[in-house]
Scaffold this active site. Structure first.
Site, PDB file in Angstrom:
ATOM      1  CG  ASN A 168      74.237  24.076 -24.645  1.00 33.57           C
ATOM      2  OD1 ASN A 168      73.596  24.436 -25.619  1.00 33.57           O
ATOM      3  ND2 ASN A 168      73.680  23.417 -23.637  1.00 33.57           N
ATOM      4  NE  ARG A 207      64.089  14.860 -12.817  1.00 28.88           N
ATOM      5  CZ  ARG A 207      64.659  13.672 -12.770  1.00 28.88           C
ATOM      6  NH1 ARG A 207      65.678  13.442 -11.964  1.00 28.88           N
ATOM      7  NH2 ARG A 207      64.229  12.691 -13.549  1.00 28.88           N
ATOM      8  CD1 TRP A 230      70.747  13.763 -20.857  1.00 34.13           C
ATOM      9  CD2 TRP A 230      72.004  15.503 -20.212  1.00 34.13           C
ATOM     10  NE1 TRP A 230      72.041  13.326 -20.779  1.00 34.13           N
ATOM     11  CE2 TRP A 230      72.848  14.369 -20.399  1.00 34.13           C
ATOM     12  CE3 TRP A 230      72.586  16.701 -19.822  1.00 34.13           C
ATOM     13  CZ2 TRP A 230      74.222  14.422 -20.200  1.00 34.13           C
ATOM     14  CZ3 TRP A 230      73.953  16.742 -19.629  1.00 34.13           C
ATOM     15  CH2 TRP A 230      74.751  15.621 -19.813  1.00 34.13           C
ATOM     16  CG  LEU A 231      64.748  15.436 -23.908  1.00 34.67           C
ATOM     17  CD1 LEU A 231      63.823  16.397 -24.641  1.00 34.67           C
ATOM     18  CD2 LEU A 231      64.090  14.064 -23.803  1.00 34.67           C
ATOM     19  NE  ARG A 281      66.302  19.715 -24.736  1.00 37.43           N
ATOM     20  CZ  ARG A 281      65.361  20.401 -25.377  1.00 37.43           C
ATOM     21  NH1 ARG A 281      65.693  21.145 -26.409  1.00 37.43           N
ATOM     22  NH2 ARG A 281      64.101  20.361 -24.982  1.00 37.43           N
ATOM     23  N   GLY A 282      72.248  20.323 -26.122  1.00 35.56           N
ATOM     24  CA  GLY A 282      73.632  20.708 -26.331  1.00 35.56           C
ATOM     25  C   GLY A 282      74.596  20.026 -25.392  1.00 35.56           C
ATOM     26  CD  GLU A 336      72.602  28.626 -25.035  1.00 31.27           C
ATOM     27  OE1 GLU A 336      72.108  27.613 -25.559  1.00 31.27           O
ATOM     28  OE2 GLU A 336      73.834  28.829 -24.996  1.00 31.27           O
ATOM     29  CG  ASP A 375      57.604  12.996 -16.502  1.00 34.57           C
ATOM     30  OD1 ASP A 375      56.568  13.432 -17.015  1.00 34.57           O
ATOM     31  OD2 ASP A 375      57.906  11.785 -16.538  1.00 34.57           O
TER      32      ASP A 375
END
Length: 504
Positions: free
Chosen positions: A171, A176, A189-190, A193-194, A235, A284
């Site tokens: 991935n 950031r 990160w969220l 996400r991968g 990707e 952010d």
């Protein structure tokens, strides 16, 4: 097509879209202040060649306009991006062709996939210099501190490469990072996400998660990493489809990962599940300082490789316009065919930059039945992972120009009854950086049906909209020069004339 950062810098410089700054500048606040002023006015990319405390030049604002984002993808116009989006849509959710022409189209796309297969580079430029642990110090890198309230220096536009511990599928994401010491960083990160999925799987297996950060790559690869992909697709493959040729990859020195061979810098290390650091505050994308995360995953790096005389590519977040907003405007065109395939009734959609490029969406539909606008909004929220965090969805008729704020506001005010046409979905997974929510990570969504209402949505007959007489309009077109107005080309109206401060 340039296949590395240096090629892209050369391209935009030849087109008069780069300024080299030879004056000594400070990466602490000063570079960001200069670059932000350029971004606000659609200025050129910047290459700072004399950076305080570092031997490396800093490139910023290279993709600070939609035009330059298109150049990065070997295109001249945002309209060309939809053609690419149609190609990606076929791969995103392939369907058996019903016509011979569709079979040919699918065959062409599959051929492009074969051409886009990554290649291996055994003597990569990114490993011209190899520094092991103790031989490098992140404090001597020209990382930026962007805002005065930032807790430390941040790293942006770095590709974070991880690998699923079970499937071994890589991935690539852009997150950031905040510098913590000479060889450690924390990551913001969220949870969707991968890389976060990979870390959870590594924790379940009692393993460390290997990670590599590739900095200063071909901007086209950054854009590919920002495109929504099915979990099982690489990707690297999509970047090859973007560029027309396969990405050259190199095996890392100390971890079992591959990175773009032409990267300017590569940081290799691991994340130990449960090992955390204090991250933030930091400016952010919402336009505020993000809060302090006392349990941010900690990355420990044991090797740094780089090219000879490397260039550090960076950017920064904040209230638009920023570089990430320009990238999002371009990617919006690529998303459109993918979204149409997921939700066929959507004619077009737009993510306004002023709404942070994802917090509000405007959809246009060819309305055929009652309740269709609500159905389209609900389908949009589940179509792609990043739309989970879209707070407002406005649905309008197909004749509304969704990129014209005057037209959208007119549709809302003339076609919406709030009690009937506004609906709220409470307590959804949400962006923890959104301070408008009552609880971090949990918020509501609003749908607005701004379409023309039909029975049984309303019992009132809907009046016809005002339009010019077509015969008179055609006559005026023919006689325009006769009126003595031939020198006035009345094209699309500049919205700034009506008080809309829209960045071009």
């Amino acid at each position: 097509m340039p296949r590395d950062l240096r090629g892209f810098i050369k391209q935009i410089e030849e087109r008069g879209q780069l300024r080299r700054i030879k004056t000594l500048v400070d990466p602490d606040l000063e570079i960001a202040e200069i670059a932000n002023r350029m971004l606000q006015h659609g200025g050129p990319g910047l290459l700072f060649e004399n950076v305080k405390g570092s031997n490396y030049p800093v490139a910023v604002n290279l993709m600070g306009t939609v035009e330059r984002v298109c150049w990065a993808m070997n295109m001249e116009s945002p309209l060309e991006l939809e053609t690419l989006g149609k190609k990606l849509a076929l791969l995103y959710q392939p369907r058996p062709p019903k016509k011979f022409s569709q079979a040919i189209e699918l065959g062409k796309v599959l051929y492009d996939v074969v051409q886009a297969k990554p290649a291996r580079d055994f003597f990569p430029p990114c490993q011209q210099i190899v520094l092991k642990e103790g031989e490098f110090d992140f404090n001597q890198m020209p990382f930026l501190r962007v805002y005065p309230g930032d807790a430390g220096k941040v790293v942006t536009l770095g590709l974070m490469i991880t690998k699923d511990p079970e499937t071994k599928i890589p991935n690539v994401g852009v997150y950031r990072l905040q510098v913590q010491s000479q060889n450690t960083m924390t990551v913001q990160w969220l949870s969707v996400r991968g890389a976060t999925r990979h870390l959870r799987k590594a924790a379940e297996r009692g393993e460390k998660l290997e990670v590599a950060i590739a900095l200063g790559v071909d901007p086209l690869i950054i854009l590919a990493a920002a495109t929504p992909l099915p979990i099982d697709l690489s990707e690297w493959l999509f970047a090859g489809i973007y560029g027309g040729t396969g990405v050259h990859l190199a095996k890392c020195k100390t971890v079992d990962l591959e990175v773009p061979a032409d990267s300017e810098f590569v940081f290799e290390g691991t994340i130990t599940p449960g090992e955390t650091g204090v991250d933030g505050p930091a400016g952010d994308h919402m336009g505020y300082y993000g809060g302090v995360n006392e349990k941010a995953p900690l990355l420990r790096f044991n090797c740094v490789t780089h090219r000879k005389d490397p260039i550090y590519l960076t950017t920064f977040s904040g209230r638009p316009p920023k570089e990430d907003a320009m990238m999002a405007l371009a990617l919006n065109r690529i998303y459109t065919p993918i979204l149409r395939q997921q939700v066929p009734e959507i004619i077009d959609f737009f993510l306004p930059m002023e709404a942070l490029s994802y917090k509000a969406a405007v959809l246009s539909i060819d309305k055929a039945y009652p309740g269709q606008a609500r159905r389209a909004a609900l389908a949009f929220w589940s179509a792609l992972p990043q739309f989970t965090y879209t707070k407002f969805v406005i649905v309008v008729d197909k004749d509304i120009n969704i990129r014209d704020p005057r037209a959208v506001v007119w549709a809302i005010t003339s076609k919406v009854d709030p009690a009937r046409d506004v609906f709220i979905l409470p307590e959804n997974p949400f962006d923890s950086l959104d301070f408008a929510t009552e609880k971090p990570g949990l918020g509501s969504r609003m749908g607005i049906d701004a379409t023309t209402k039909i029975f049984p949505e309303t019992d009132r007959p809907w009046a016809d909209p005002l339009k010019s007489d077509p015969d008179v309009a055609a006559m005026v077109d023919r006689r325009w020069a006769e009126y003595g107005l031939a020198d006035l080309e009345l094209g699309e109206v500049d919205p700034n004339l009506f008080g809309y401060q829209i960045e071009q």
